[in-house]
Design an enzyme around this catalytic site. Structure first.
Site, mmCIF file in Angstrom:
data_model
loop_
_atom_site.group_PDB
_atom_site.id
_atom_site.type_symbol
_atom_site.label_atom_id
_atom_site.label_comp_id
_atom_site.label_asym_id
_atom_site.label_seq_id
_atom_site.Cartn_x
_atom_site.Cartn_y
_atom_site.Cartn_z
ATOM 1 N N HIS A 1 27.305 -48.203 -0.084
ATOM 2 C CA HIS A 1 28.250 -48.403 -1.174
ATOM 3 C C HIS A 1 29.674 -48.517 -0.639
ATOM 4 O O HIS A 1 29.930 -48.236 0.534
ATOM 5 C CB HIS A 1 28.158 -47.244 -2.178
ATOM 6 C CG HIS A 1 28.559 -45.922 -1.603
ATOM 7 N ND1 HIS A 1 27.635 -44.998 -1.154
ATOM 8 C CD2 HIS A 1 29.773 -45.361 -1.373
ATOM 9 C CE1 HIS A 1 28.278 -43.928 -0.700
ATOM 10 N NE2 HIS A 1 29.579 -44.130 -0.820
ATOM 11 N N ILE A 2 30.583 -48.896 -1.522
ATOM 12 C CA ILE A 2 32.024 -48.900 -1.231
ATOM 13 C C ILE A 2 32.658 -47.818 -2.091
ATOM 14 O O ILE A 2 32.615 -47.897 -3.329
ATOM 15 C CB ILE A 2 32.660 -50.269 -1.553
ATOM 16 C CG1 ILE A 2 31.984 -51.378 -0.748
ATOM 17 C CG2 ILE A 2 34.163 -50.242 -1.260
ATOM 18 C CD1 ILE A 2 32.432 -52.775 -1.153
ATOM 19 N N PRO B 1 43.874 -47.500 1.080
ATOM 20 C CA PRO B 1 42.468 -47.384 1.478
ATOM 21 C C PRO B 1 41.982 -48.553 2.331
ATOM 22 O O PRO B 1 42.460 -49.684 2.197
ATOM 23 C CB PRO B 1 41.723 -47.348 0.139
ATOM 24 C CG PRO B 1 42.615 -48.086 -0.798
ATOM 25 C CD PRO B 1 44.012 -47.771 -0.364
ATOM 26 N N SER B 2 41.041 -48.271 3.212
ATOM 27 C CA SER B 2 40.294 -49.297 3.946
ATOM 28 C C SER B 2 38.906 -49.342 3.319
ATOM 29 O O SER B 2 38.045 -48.529 3.648
ATOM 30 C CB SER B 2 40.211 -48.944 5.438
ATOM 31 O OG SER B 2 39.342 -49.840 6.118
ATOM 32 N N PHE B 3 38.689 -50.269 2.406
ATOM 33 C CA PHE B 3 37.404 -50.352 1.708
ATOM 34 C C PHE B 3 36.319 -50.775 2.687
ATOM 35 O O PHE B 3 36.497 -51.733 3.455
ATOM 36 C CB PHE B 3 37.488 -51.349 0.554
ATOM 37 C CG PHE B 3 38.457 -50.948 -0.521
ATOM 38 C CD1 PHE B 3 38.218 -49.840 -1.310
ATOM 39 C CD2 PHE B 3 39.612 -51.674 -0.737
ATOM 40 C CE1 PHE B 3 39.105 -49.454 -2.304
ATOM 41 C CE2 PHE B 3 40.514 -51.317 -1.730
ATOM 42 C CZ PHE B 3 40.266 -50.202 -2.509
ATOM 43 N N HIS B 4 35.197 -50.095 2.649
ATOM 44 C CA HIS B 4 34.143 -50.388 3.608
ATOM 45 C C HIS B 4 32.794 -49.890 3.104
ATOM 46 O O HIS B 4 32.724 -49.021 2.230
ATOM 47 C CB HIS B 4 34.451 -49.743 4.965
ATOM 48 C CG HIS B 4 34.518 -48.245 4.906
ATOM 49 N ND1 HIS B 4 35.639 -47.561 4.466
ATOM 50 C CD2 HIS B 4 33.591 -47.289 5.215
ATOM 51 C CE1 HIS B 4 35.407 -46.265 4.516
ATOM 52 N NE2 HIS B 4 34.173 -46.075 4.963
ATOM 53 N N VAL B 5 31.744 -50.460 3.685
ATOM 54 C CA VAL B 5 30.380 -49.995 3.479
ATOM 55 C C VAL B 5 30.001 -49.152 4.683
ATOM 56 O O VAL B 5 29.931 -49.661 5.804
ATOM 57 C CB VAL B 5 29.398 -51.174 3.344
ATOM 58 C CG1 VAL B 5 27.968 -50.664 3.142
ATOM 59 C CG2 VAL B 5 29.802 -52.109 2.208
ATOM 60 N N TYR C 1 42.860 -42.505 -1.698
ATOM 61 C CA TYR C 1 43.857 -42.642 -0.633
ATOM 62 C C TYR C 1 44.860 -43.728 -1.003
ATOM 63 O O TYR C 1 44.501 -44.752 -1.593
ATOM 64 C CB TYR C 1 43.164 -42.992 0.685
ATOM 65 C CG TYR C 1 42.070 -42.031 1.057
ATOM 66 C CD1 TYR C 1 42.355 -40.730 1.475
ATOM 67 C CD2 TYR C 1 40.729 -42.413 0.967
ATOM 68 C CE1 TYR C 1 41.345 -39.837 1.800
ATOM 69 C CE2 TYR C 1 39.710 -41.524 1.300
ATOM 70 C CZ TYR C 1 40.026 -40.247 1.703
ATOM 71 O OH TYR C 1 39.014 -39.365 2.016
ATOM 72 N N GLN D 1 38.342 -36.557 6.899
ATOM 73 C CA GLN D 1 39.654 -35.935 7.092
ATOM 74 C C GLN D 1 39.594 -34.743 8.043
ATOM 75 O O GLN D 1 40.545 -34.487 8.788
ATOM 76 C CB GLN D 1 40.226 -35.500 5.737
ATOM 77 C CG GLN D 1 40.678 -36.664 4.882
ATOM 78 C CD GLN D 1 41.244 -36.200 3.548
ATOM 79 O OE1 GLN D 1 40.616 -35.433 2.811
ATOM 80 N NE2 GLN D 1 42.440 -36.654 3.224
#
Length: 215
Positions: A70-71, A155-159, A152, A114
């Site tokens: 998911h993202i 954000p760096s959206f990623h799967v 955040y 984190q």
């Protein structure tokens, strides 16, 4: 607005989580909650994942494959049980006019949580970020309504694809990261596998999952 002072503490057995460390205490009546856009993996995608995990293993990093993909559209927050329905309704109200949109996630990237207790291998989204930011903006407003932490700021959206315990960024960056990207780029049908439509968001809270479809 929806503050609650109930503070019944429960116990947690960390052996049930593969050595992973929860970032907040478990309290009875509190439900760990997060919001995400799902990605439905096909067999070919799982074959690609096997190859990427193999490349990481060649660099002495043993990674565990994710069981679902998911993202993320929120951090993990804590909902009181009686907040769940009004919170989900707030999300539905804010996202009722959101249309489905196209995403491409084709850039290998390394992430840590984190606390630096886990490292993740992910596919960063390179197309569709502006629409994901629209969703996050609406989700953040619902979170603020319940005095919960928002996402955040940049954000760096990623799967997320796979994870390991501890901070393994040093081992995965550099030459390993380049090999991982090459493995992705040369994989048959990689362009198709990393391209998909965001058609809904899901809110997972405890053992409940609520689906909110886009138009």
């Amino acid at each position: 607005m929806f503050k609650d002072s109930d503070n019944e503490e429960g116990r947690e057995d960390v052996t049930e989580h593969g050595g992973r460390i929860r970032s907040f205490k478990h309290e009875r009546g509190n439900w760990a909650t997060y919001i995400y856009v799902p990605y439905q993996a096909c067999d070919e995608f799982l074959d690609l994942l096997d190859e990427l995990v193999s490349v990481a293993a060649d660099h002495k990093v043993s990674m565990h494959k994710m069981s679902e993909f998911h993202i993320s559209q929120s951090q993990t927050v804590v909902l009181r049980h009686h907040w769940i329905n009004p919170f989900v309704q707030s999300l539905r109200d804010r996202l009722r006019s959101m249309s489905r949109f196209h995403c491409i996630a084709d850039r290998i990237k390394v992430y840590t949580n984190q606390e630096k207790t886990r490292t993740f291998l992910g596919l960063e989204v390179t197309v569709g970020m502006e629409h994901l930011m629209e969703v996050v903006s609406d989700v953040d407003q619902s979170l603020q309504e319940f005095d919960l932490q928002t996402f955040y700021p940049d954000p760096s959206f990623h799967v997320s694809l796979a994870w390991c315990v501890g901070d393994a960024v040093g081992k995965l960056d550099g030459s390993c990261l380049k090999e991982l990207q090459k493995a992705l780029d040369r994989f048959e049908n990689s362009e198709t596998l990393t391209c998909f439509y965001a058609e809904e968001i899901r809110c997972k809270t405890g053992n409940k999952t609520f689906c909110i479809p886009f138009q």
